[in-house]
Design a protein around this motif. Structure first.
Motif, PDB file in Angstrom:
ATOM      1  N   TRP A 177       0.833  -1.190   0.000  1.00 51.40           N
ATOM      2  CA  TRP A 177       0.000   0.000   0.000  1.00 51.40           C
ATOM      3  C   TRP A 177       0.876   1.251   0.000  1.00 51.40           C
ATOM      4  O   TRP A 177       1.935   1.279   0.622  1.00 51.40           O
ATOM      5  CB  TRP A 177      -0.909   0.031   1.224  1.00 51.40           C
ATOM      6  CG  TRP A 177      -2.058  -0.922   1.170  1.00 51.40           C
ATOM      7  CD1 TRP A 177      -2.023  -2.274   1.403  1.00 51.40           C
ATOM      8  CD2 TRP A 177      -3.420  -0.603   0.866  1.00 51.40           C
ATOM      9  NE1 TRP A 177      -3.277  -2.819   1.259  1.00 51.40           N
ATOM     10  CE2 TRP A 177      -4.167  -1.809   0.934  1.00 51.40           C
ATOM     11  CE3 TRP A 177      -4.096   0.577   0.551  1.00 51.40           C
ATOM     12  CZ2 TRP A 177      -5.530  -1.869   0.703  1.00 51.40           C
ATOM     13  CZ3 TRP A 177      -5.460   0.524   0.312  1.00 51.40           C
ATOM     14  CH2 TRP A 177      -6.164  -0.682   0.378  1.00 51.40           C
ATOM     15  N   LEU A 192     -14.862   6.030  -7.410  1.00 53.89           N
ATOM     16  CA  LEU A 192     -14.974   5.892  -5.957  1.00 53.89           C
ATOM     17  C   LEU A 192     -16.115   6.709  -5.368  1.00 53.89           C
ATOM     18  O   LEU A 192     -16.398   6.586  -4.171  1.00 53.89           O
ATOM     19  CB  LEU A 192     -13.664   6.354  -5.283  1.00 53.89           C
ATOM     20  CG  LEU A 192     -12.377   5.680  -5.731  1.00 53.89           C
ATOM     21  CD1 LEU A 192     -11.176   6.456  -5.193  1.00 53.89           C
ATOM     22  CD2 LEU A 192     -12.333   4.244  -5.246  1.00 53.89           C
ATOM     23  N   HIS A 227      -3.239   3.711  -2.915  1.00 61.49           N
ATOM     24  CA  HIS A 227      -2.952   2.721  -3.950  1.00 61.49           C
ATOM     25  C   HIS A 227      -2.553   1.403  -3.294  1.00 61.49           C
ATOM     26  O   HIS A 227      -1.909   1.383  -2.238  1.00 61.49           O
ATOM     27  CB  HIS A 227      -1.797   3.178  -4.845  1.00 61.49           C
ATOM     28  CG  HIS A 227      -1.974   4.534  -5.448  1.00 61.49           C
ATOM     29  ND1 HIS A 227      -2.547   4.722  -6.687  1.00 61.49           N
ATOM     30  CD2 HIS A 227      -1.662   5.773  -4.984  1.00 61.49           C
ATOM     31  CE1 HIS A 227      -2.563   6.016  -6.967  1.00 61.49           C
ATOM     32  NE2 HIS A 227      -2.042   6.678  -5.951  1.00 61.49           N
ATOM     33  N   GLN A 228      -2.930   0.307  -3.917  1.00 57.87           N
ATOM     34  CA  GLN A 228      -2.428  -1.005  -3.550  1.00 57.87           C
ATOM     35  C   GLN A 228      -1.837  -1.624  -4.805  1.00 57.87           C
ATOM     36  O   GLN A 228      -2.556  -1.901  -5.764  1.00 57.87           O
ATOM     37  CB  GLN A 228      -3.530  -1.901  -2.973  1.00 57.87           C
ATOM     38  CG  GLN A 228      -3.003  -3.234  -2.464  1.00 57.87           C
ATOM     39  CD  GLN A 228      -4.099  -4.117  -1.902  1.00 57.87           C
ATOM     40  OE1 GLN A 228      -5.275  -3.970  -2.260  1.00 57.87           O
ATOM     41  NE2 GLN A 228      -3.743  -5.034  -1.018  1.00 57.87           N
ATOM     42  N   GLN A 231      -2.978  -0.313  -8.347  1.00 55.48           N
ATOM     43  CA  GLN A 231      -4.410  -0.049  -8.433  1.00 55.48           C
ATOM     44  C   GLN A 231      -4.819   1.062  -7.480  1.00 55.48           C
ATOM     45  O   GLN A 231      -4.409   1.096  -6.314  1.00 55.48           O
ATOM     46  CB  GLN A 231      -5.195  -1.325  -8.081  1.00 55.48           C
ATOM     47  CG  GLN A 231      -6.707  -1.167  -8.149  1.00 55.48           C
ATOM     48  CD  GLN A 231      -7.430  -2.427  -7.741  1.00 55.48           C
ATOM     49  OE1 GLN A 231      -6.806  -3.451  -7.434  1.00 55.48           O
ATOM     50  NE2 GLN A 231      -8.759  -2.371  -7.725  1.00 55.48           N
ATOM     51  N   ARG A 233      -7.181   2.483  -4.923  1.00 53.95           N
ATOM     52  CA  ARG A 233      -8.125   1.853  -4.019  1.00 53.95           C
ATOM     53  C   ARG A 233      -9.017   2.841  -3.281  1.00 53.95           C
ATOM     54  O   ARG A 233     -10.070   2.465  -2.772  1.00 53.95           O
ATOM     55  CB  ARG A 233      -7.367   1.010  -2.982  1.00 53.95           C
ATOM     56  CG  ARG A 233      -6.614  -0.188  -3.549  1.00 53.95           C
ATOM     57  CD  ARG A 233      -7.555  -1.214  -4.171  1.00 53.95           C
ATOM     58  NE  ARG A 233      -8.671  -1.525  -3.302  1.00 53.95           N
ATOM     59  CZ  ARG A 233      -8.617  -2.391  -2.273  1.00 53.95           C
ATOM     60  NH1 ARG A 233      -7.485  -3.037  -2.023  1.00 53.95           N
ATOM     61  NH2 ARG A 233      -9.681  -2.630  -1.534  1.00 53.95           N
ATOM     62  N   GLY A 234      -8.589   4.112  -3.200  1.00 57.00           N
ATOM     63  CA  GLY A 234      -9.400   5.058  -2.450  1.00 57.00           C
ATOM     64  C   GLY A 234      -8.732   6.410  -2.342  1.00 57.00           C
ATOM     65  O   GLY A 234      -7.710   6.681  -2.987  1.00 57.00           O
ATOM     66  N   LEU A 252     -13.177   4.213   0.102  1.00 59.97           N
ATOM     67  CA  LEU A 252     -12.509   3.044  -0.448  1.00 59.97           C
ATOM     68  C   LEU A 252     -13.395   2.370  -1.486  1.00 59.97           C
ATOM     69  O   LEU A 252     -14.613   2.560  -1.499  1.00 59.97           O
ATOM     70  CB  LEU A 252     -12.178   2.046   0.662  1.00 59.97           C
ATOM     71  CG  LEU A 252     -11.120   2.473   1.686  1.00 59.97           C
ATOM     72  CD1 LEU A 252     -11.074   1.480   2.835  1.00 59.97           C
ATOM     73  CD2 LEU A 252      -9.753   2.578   1.016  1.00 59.97           C
ATOM     74  N   ASP A 253     -12.766   1.522  -2.312  1.00 59.05           N
ATOM     75  CA  ASP A 253     -13.528   0.783  -3.321  1.00 59.05           C
ATOM     76  C   ASP A 253     -14.061  -0.541  -2.787  1.00 59.05           C
ATOM     77  O   ASP A 253     -14.674  -1.307  -3.518  1.00 59.05           O
ATOM     78  CB  ASP A 253     -12.676   0.543  -4.567  1.00 59.05           C
ATOM     79  CG  ASP A 253     -11.470  -0.345  -4.291  1.00 59.05           C
ATOM     80  OD1 ASP A 253     -11.220  -0.690  -3.121  1.00 59.05           O
ATOM     81  OD2 ASP A 253     -10.754  -0.693  -5.262  1.00 59.05           O
ATOM     82  N   SER A 259      -8.774  -3.764   4.041  1.00 59.28           N
ATOM     83  CA  SER A 259      -8.631  -2.495   3.310  1.00 59.28           C
ATOM     84  C   SER A 259      -8.820  -1.305   4.240  1.00 59.28           C
ATOM     85  O   SER A 259      -8.077  -0.319   4.171  1.00 59.28           O
ATOM     86  CB  SER A 259      -9.639  -2.440   2.156  1.00 59.28           C
ATOM     87  OG  SER A 259      -9.376  -3.425   1.186  1.00 59.28           O
TER      88      SER A 259
END
Length: 342
Positions: A177, A192, A227-228, A231, A233-234, A252-253, A259
């Motif tokens: 992350w 998002l 990011h993760q 990707q 993520r939020g 967050l997604d 997460s």
């Protein structure tokens, strides 16, 4: 009637005379009042400040903070009623304003409020559903001790307590992350912004609406992406005011605990890196957020009840809300002389 920009000084006088310690609150200074009520808003085309006058004197006021919630059938247009005030001599003016503003939206919303307001609202037809829980992590207790204006024997006791509460340090971020700071939001985050429709009423964000709050002069706002791997993520938004940094919004997604744990740690560690941060505050209404920040070492310090007013019975049952400090002036409002929760 709608408040005119030329009436801002008179409005400030009403608010400062109505709310206790208002002279110490950053929400009623001229540039903040101008931003709240008279600057263009991308999600609300009409006036955002309404007053009742008696003999040319402002007797009451109701302010509009637009909120949009993802309802089960269709989005709900909601007014978060802020700066709701009336002179003691103006009996019934507050109720008149409430009824009037209720006609401009699907629901009225109030988060927190004074003890008197929280007593009055149920009598007017408001119902309570959930709380915005304010969780806190002490970061720099010595800096807080040196900058706080309080005096008396409790100061060293508070320093000792806050020093203990600053331990242990924040957990390390999970592998894979990372964050990136951005100057403002753009179309890359649109995936998002629209939560799924279900039993929970969650806030719908827009790029323009997010950027509008970032322009508020009452606090220093900073947006970040989560990011993760490769990707997105939020995102989260920090708001720093008077030695306190607030995790004012976080999206967050996914809703899985891992997460949320990663997001809570990353947002808190980012807030802790701001040199003037004495304490970090996270304010959210959902269980997964509360659990994630508790695991990151945050303590529950305050709760703001969530009230809603549904005169047309749009909701078939008592709702569950997914809200953050971004859904009202809690994202920036501060008593500058007493800004800390610890």
């Amino acid at each position: 009637m709608a408040t005119q920009p030329s009436e801002q000084p008179a409005l400030a006088q009403l608010l400062q005379s109505t709310f206790p310690t208002s002279s110490e609150v950053n929400s009623f200074v001229p540039d903040v009042l101008r931003w709240k009520y008279f600057s263009p808003h991308p999600e609300w085309s009409g006036p955002r400040s309404y007053i009742v006058k008696k003999d040319e004197l402002i007797a009451g006021h109701g302010g509009i903070w637009p909120v949009h919630l993802a309802g089960r059938e269709a989005p709900l247009n909601v007014i978060h009623l802020i700066d709701w005030a009336a002179r003691r001599s103006a009996t019934g003016v507050g109720v008149l304003l409430l009824r009037k503003l209720a006609g401009f939206s699907d629901l009225l919303l109030t988060i927190g409020g004074s003890d008197e307001t929280q007593t009055i609202l149920p009598r007017l037809g408001y119902q309570q559903s959930g709380e915005l829980k304010m969780q806190v992590k002490v970061i720099r207790p010595w800096l807080q001790f040196r900058t706080a204006v309080e005096s008396g024997w409790k100061r060293p006791v508070r320093l000792l307590r806050n020093s203990l509460w600053s331990l242990p340090s924040l957990p390390q971020a999970p592998p894979g992350w990372r964050i990136s700071r951005i100057p403002h939001f753009d179309s890359s985050v649109e995936s998002l912004l629209n939560p799924s429709r279900g039993a929970t009423l969650a806030s719908i964000r827009t790029v323009a609406g997010l950027n509008h709050v970032l322009s508020c002069p009452a606090a220093t706002f900073a947006p970040f992406l989560l990011h993760q791997g490769g990707q997105l993520r939020g995102y989260f938004v920090l708001a720093t005011v008077a030695g306190q940094t607030r995790i004012a919004d976080l999206r967050l997604d996914a809703e899985d605990p891992d997460s949320w744990k990663a997001a809570s740690i990353l947002s808190a560690r980012t807030a802790a890196e701001i040199p003037q941060t004495c304490e970090i505050v996270a304010g959210f209404s959902t269980k997964q957020a509360h659990q994630a920040f508790a695991q990151a070492g945050f303590r529950l310090r305050h709760t703001l009840p969530i009230f809603y007013y549904d005169p047309r019975k749009i909701l078939s049952q008592v709702p569950s809300f997914d809200l953050s400090m971004f859904d009202g002036d809690a994202c920036f409002m501060s008593n500058l002389k007493h800004p800390f929760l610890t």
